[in-house]
Write a protein that holds these residues in place. Structure first.
Motif, PDB file in Angstrom:
ATOM      1  N   THR A 107       3.325  -7.890  -9.586  1.00 40.25           N
ATOM      2  CA  THR A 107       3.464  -9.346  -9.629  1.00 40.25           C
ATOM      3  C   THR A 107       4.425  -9.771 -10.737  1.00 40.25           C
ATOM      4  O   THR A 107       5.298 -10.621 -10.527  1.00 40.25           O
ATOM      5  CB  THR A 107       2.094 -10.014  -9.863  1.00 40.25           C
ATOM      6  OG1 THR A 107       1.216  -9.668  -8.797  1.00 40.25           O
ATOM      7  CG2 THR A 107       2.230 -11.525  -9.921  1.00 40.25           C
ATOM      8  N   ILE A 108       4.281  -9.164 -11.908  1.00 35.94           N
ATOM      9  CA  ILE A 108       5.083  -9.591 -13.059  1.00 35.94           C
ATOM     10  C   ILE A 108       6.533  -9.150 -12.981  1.00 35.94           C
ATOM     11  O   ILE A 108       7.434  -9.890 -13.376  1.00 35.94           O
ATOM     12  CB  ILE A 108       4.428  -9.084 -14.368  1.00 35.94           C
ATOM     13  CG1 ILE A 108       3.101  -9.811 -14.592  1.00 35.94           C
ATOM     14  CG2 ILE A 108       5.345  -9.296 -15.566  1.00 35.94           C
ATOM     15  CD1 ILE A 108       2.355  -9.358 -15.822  1.00 35.94           C
ATOM     16  N   ILE A 109       6.803  -7.950 -12.456  1.00 34.70           N
ATOM     17  CA  ILE A 109       8.185  -7.465 -12.428  1.00 34.70           C
ATOM     18  C   ILE A 109       8.832  -7.635 -11.062  1.00 34.70           C
ATOM     19  O   ILE A 109      10.027  -7.390 -10.918  1.00 34.70           O
ATOM     20  CB  ILE A 109       8.274  -5.987 -12.855  1.00 34.70           C
ATOM     21  CG1 ILE A 109       7.594  -5.081 -11.821  1.00 34.70           C
ATOM     22  CG2 ILE A 109       7.686  -5.787 -14.231  1.00 34.70           C
ATOM     23  CD1 ILE A 109       7.705  -3.601 -12.155  1.00 34.70           C
ATOM     24  N   GLY A 110       8.074  -8.085 -10.073  1.00 33.18           N
ATOM     25  CA  GLY A 110       8.614  -8.266  -8.735  1.00 33.18           C
ATOM     26  C   GLY A 110       9.197  -9.650  -8.534  1.00 33.18           C
ATOM     27  O   GLY A 110       9.424 -10.399  -9.492  1.00 33.18           O
ATOM     28  N   PRO A 111       9.424 -10.036  -7.271  1.00 29.19           N
ATOM     29  CA  PRO A 111      10.019 -11.357  -6.964  1.00 29.19           C
ATOM     30  C   PRO A 111       9.215 -12.526  -7.511  1.00 29.19           C
ATOM     31  O   PRO A 111       9.772 -13.572  -7.827  1.00 29.19           O
ATOM     32  CB  PRO A 111      10.037 -11.371  -5.425  1.00 29.19           C
ATOM     33  CG  PRO A 111      10.064  -9.928  -5.025  1.00 29.19           C
ATOM     34  CD  PRO A 111       9.242  -9.222  -6.067  1.00 29.19           C
ATOM     35  N   ALA A 112       7.887 -12.345  -7.624  1.00 30.16           N
ATOM     36  CA  ALA A 112       7.043 -13.442  -8.122  1.00 30.16           C
ATOM     37  C   ALA A 112       7.323 -13.780  -9.577  1.00 30.16           C
ATOM     38  O   ALA A 112       6.865 -14.807 -10.077  1.00 30.16           O
ATOM     39  CB  ALA A 112       5.567 -13.090  -7.953  1.00 30.16           C
ATOM     40  N   GLU A 199      12.937   0.563  -5.901  1.00 23.39           N
ATOM     41  CA  GLU A 199      12.629   1.920  -6.358  1.00 23.39           C
ATOM     42  C   GLU A 199      12.406   1.939  -7.867  1.00 23.39           C
ATOM     43  O   GLU A 199      11.463   2.573  -8.362  1.00 23.39           O
ATOM     44  CB  GLU A 199      13.771   2.864  -5.985  1.00 23.39           C
ATOM     45  CG  GLU A 199      13.464   4.326  -6.281  1.00 23.39           C
ATOM     46  CD  GLU A 199      14.568   5.262  -5.795  1.00 23.39           C
ATOM     47  OE1 GLU A 199      14.617   6.402  -6.280  1.00 23.39           O
ATOM     48  OE2 GLU A 199      15.369   4.836  -4.939  1.00 23.39           O
ATOM     49  N   ALA A 200      13.250   1.217  -8.602  1.00 23.28           N
ATOM     50  CA  ALA A 200      13.100   1.153 -10.058  1.00 23.28           C
ATOM     51  C   ALA A 200      11.822   0.411 -10.444  1.00 23.28           C
ATOM     52  O   ALA A 200      11.130   0.785 -11.398  1.00 23.28           O
ATOM     53  CB  ALA A 200      14.315   0.469 -10.678  1.00 23.28           C
ATOM     54  N   GLN A 201      11.493  -0.639  -9.711  1.00 26.94           N
ATOM     55  CA  GLN A 201      10.272  -1.387  -9.982  1.00 26.94           C
ATOM     56  C   GLN A 201       9.038  -0.515  -9.761  1.00 26.94           C
ATOM     57  O   GLN A 201       8.102  -0.530 -10.568  1.00 26.94           O
ATOM     58  CB  GLN A 201      10.204  -2.617  -9.086  1.00 26.94           C
ATOM     59  CG  GLN A 201      11.207  -3.703  -9.451  1.00 26.94           C
ATOM     60  CD  GLN A 201      11.160  -4.884  -8.501  1.00 26.94           C
ATOM     61  OE1 GLN A 201      10.233  -5.012  -7.711  1.00 26.94           O
ATOM     62  NE2 GLN A 201      12.172  -5.729  -8.557  1.00 26.94           N
ATOM     63  N   GLU A 202       9.049   0.255  -8.678  1.00 27.03           N
ATOM     64  CA  GLU A 202       7.903   1.110  -8.391  1.00 27.03           C
ATOM     65  C   GLU A 202       7.772   2.225  -9.432  1.00 27.03           C
ATOM     66  O   GLU A 202       6.653   2.616  -9.798  1.00 27.03           O
ATOM     67  CB  GLU A 202       8.029   1.709  -6.991  1.00 27.03           C
ATOM     68  CG  GLU A 202       6.758   2.335  -6.458  1.00 27.03           C
ATOM     69  CD  GLU A 202       5.587   1.368  -6.413  1.00 27.03           C
ATOM     70  OE1 GLU A 202       4.438   1.834  -6.574  1.00 27.03           O
ATOM     71  OE2 GLU A 202       5.803   0.143  -6.240  1.00 27.03           O
TER      72      GLU A 202
END
Length: 228
Positions: A107-112, A199-202
């Motif tokens: 949630t924090i590092i994704g699109p949200a 990929e980097a986010q995961e």
């Protein structure tokens, strides 16, 4: 003969709920951009396509509206019901904590991360408002009890043990930093951090999970050594 109380039609109730939700959504955007101190009920009402009186009618004023926005923002980060369902669901404490960390990190590092909800929370952390105690009582403390319960289960300790509290701080701190931090500043100081691609986010999510679990396992081992 007693006078009957007029009933509100389902259509009117629905319109009222819609207007209330529109005001909250518009307020979230305004508070995220300007903060609580510089926001006005007039601007919020205009964005919501309503009139200024609606802010008072539905929320009792801009203070009540900000409190509602702040609580909704925290719920969009993580709801209490989902957290309890996770804690009481199947699986061991390690798997539950991994799932929890994954949900928050994505949630924090994704699109949200660009949503008004996270920006409102960021502002509140940096400069707490008079609404902060309500957020603590209604959202933060109940959720904290569930999280510390999971951590305590992993360590074989009570949820309010000081060791559990310190471990909770270690787990929460990176997310708090990401929430309030400026991404451009982070990438200049730590250029290896890149949340640009999925990929980097995961990879970052998995790192948070691995690091937290490893720290808790090391703490559990140290506790066992101390007790022998």
């Amino acid at each position: 003969m007693p006078r009957k109380t007029p009933r509100t039609s389902p259509g009117r109730r629905e319109d009222g709920a819609t207007t209330k939700a529109q005001i909250l959504e518009a307020a979230g955007g305004v508070f995220a951009e300007k903060g609580f101190d510089r926001a006005t009920g007039k601007e919020i009402a205009e964005r919501a396509g309503s009139n200024s009186a609606a802010v008072n009618y539905y929320y009792g004023g801009i203070e009540g509206l900000y409190t509602a926005v702040l609580i909704e923002a925290h719920r969009r980060l993580l709801t209490y019901d989902k957290l309890v369902a996770l804690a009481e669901g199947p699986g061991d404490a390690v798997g539950k904590l991994e799932t929890l960390i994954g949900q928050i990190a994505r949630t924090i590092i994704g699109p949200a991360s660009s949503s008004w909800a996270l920006r409102v929370l960021s502002r509140e952390i940096l400069s707490p408002s008079p609404a902060f105690p309500a957020l603590v009582q209604q959202e933060i403390l109940p959720k904290k009890l569930v999280v510390t319960g999971i951590i305590g289960e992993m360590l074989g300790l009570a949820h309010d043990d000081p060791v559990v509290t310190r471990c909770a701080l270690n787990i929460i701190a990176p997310f708090a930093m990401l929430l309030v931090g400026n991404k451009q500043i982070f990438t200049r100081i730590l250029p290896g951090i890149n949340s640009g691609g999925l990929e980097a986010q995961e990879a970052m999510v998995q790192h948070f999970q691995r690091f937290a679990i490893a720290g808790l396992m090391a703490t559990a081992t140290a506790l066992q050594s101390d007790n022998h």
